[in-house]
Motif scaffolding. Structure first.
Motif: not given
Length: 201
Positions: A30-38, A54-63, A65-69
């Motif tokens: 499943i492809p997803i284009h930003k973190l807040n819809v995961v 990917d680290l560089q998403l429109p709604d992430t900063l630095g780490m 995305g990793v931390q949220v997931l």
């Protein structure tokens, strides 16, 4: 189960989807284009087996995305697949909970090899359990090699050179070994191995 490819670049999502299919053709991807819809996407499409982030998403900063997931899905393997340099970001990603750091500049073969180590099929796990007694006592050939190399005091780089694999792959193998044994460090893994008589034989 399902692999979620989280990247805001359509071409990269398509390329990663193709590579994951080459690792295991039957997977649902499943492809997803930003973190807040995961979270909502996972609810609709099923239990995640792997996240490619990917680290560089429109709604992430630095780490972030990793931390949220890892906060929401602590037991799901997470591969950071990014154009960011390993020298700058790899250690930070692994400390934040990522299980692998893969540079997009790597060859398709290298990316496939790194992803393959994170995708253990249910059949493989069941076969391992059936081959031994219940619990974390049945190791793969590669995991036995890692235990012996740990006992020799080898670094990840030295292990990678001996096994002719990347350091990324070594780190993922250790993650799987620690998870199998129920430990959190090299020291604990060695203690477990000695306690169970796996060394010095």
């Amino acid at each position: 189960m399902t692999v979620y490819v989280i990247d805001d670049h359509p071409l990269m999502r398509d390329a990663l989807t193709m590579l994951v299919h080459r690792v295991r053709p039957g997977l649902k991807i499943i492809p997803i284009h930003k973190l807040n819809v995961v979270e909502s996407t996972v609810e609709k499409n099923g239990t995640p087996e792997l996240f490619c982030l990917d680290l560089q998403l429109p709604d992430t900063l630095g780490m972030s995305g990793v931390q949220v997931l890892k906060a929401k899905y602590p037991d799901v393997p997470l591969a950071v697949v990014t154009s960011a340099s390993a020298s700058e970001f790899e250690a930070r990603c692994l400390e934040a909970g990522a299980n692998a750091f893969i540079e997009k500049s790597n060859s398709p073969t290298e990316i496939i090899a790194a992803l393959r180590t994170l995708l253990v099929s249910e059949e493989d796990a069941a076969a391992e359990d059936a081959a031994g007694t219940a619990g974390p006592t049945k190791l793969s050939k590669r995991q036995k090699q890692l235990i012996l190399m740990l006992d020799q005091g080898l670094s990840n780089r030295e292990i990678a050179e001996k096994l002719d694999i990347s350091e990324h792959t070594v780190k993922v193998h250790f993650w799987r070994l620690f998870r199998r044994l129920g430990v959190n460090s090299r020291t604990q893994a060695l203690h477990f191995a000695r306690t169970n008589g796996w060394l010095g034989i």
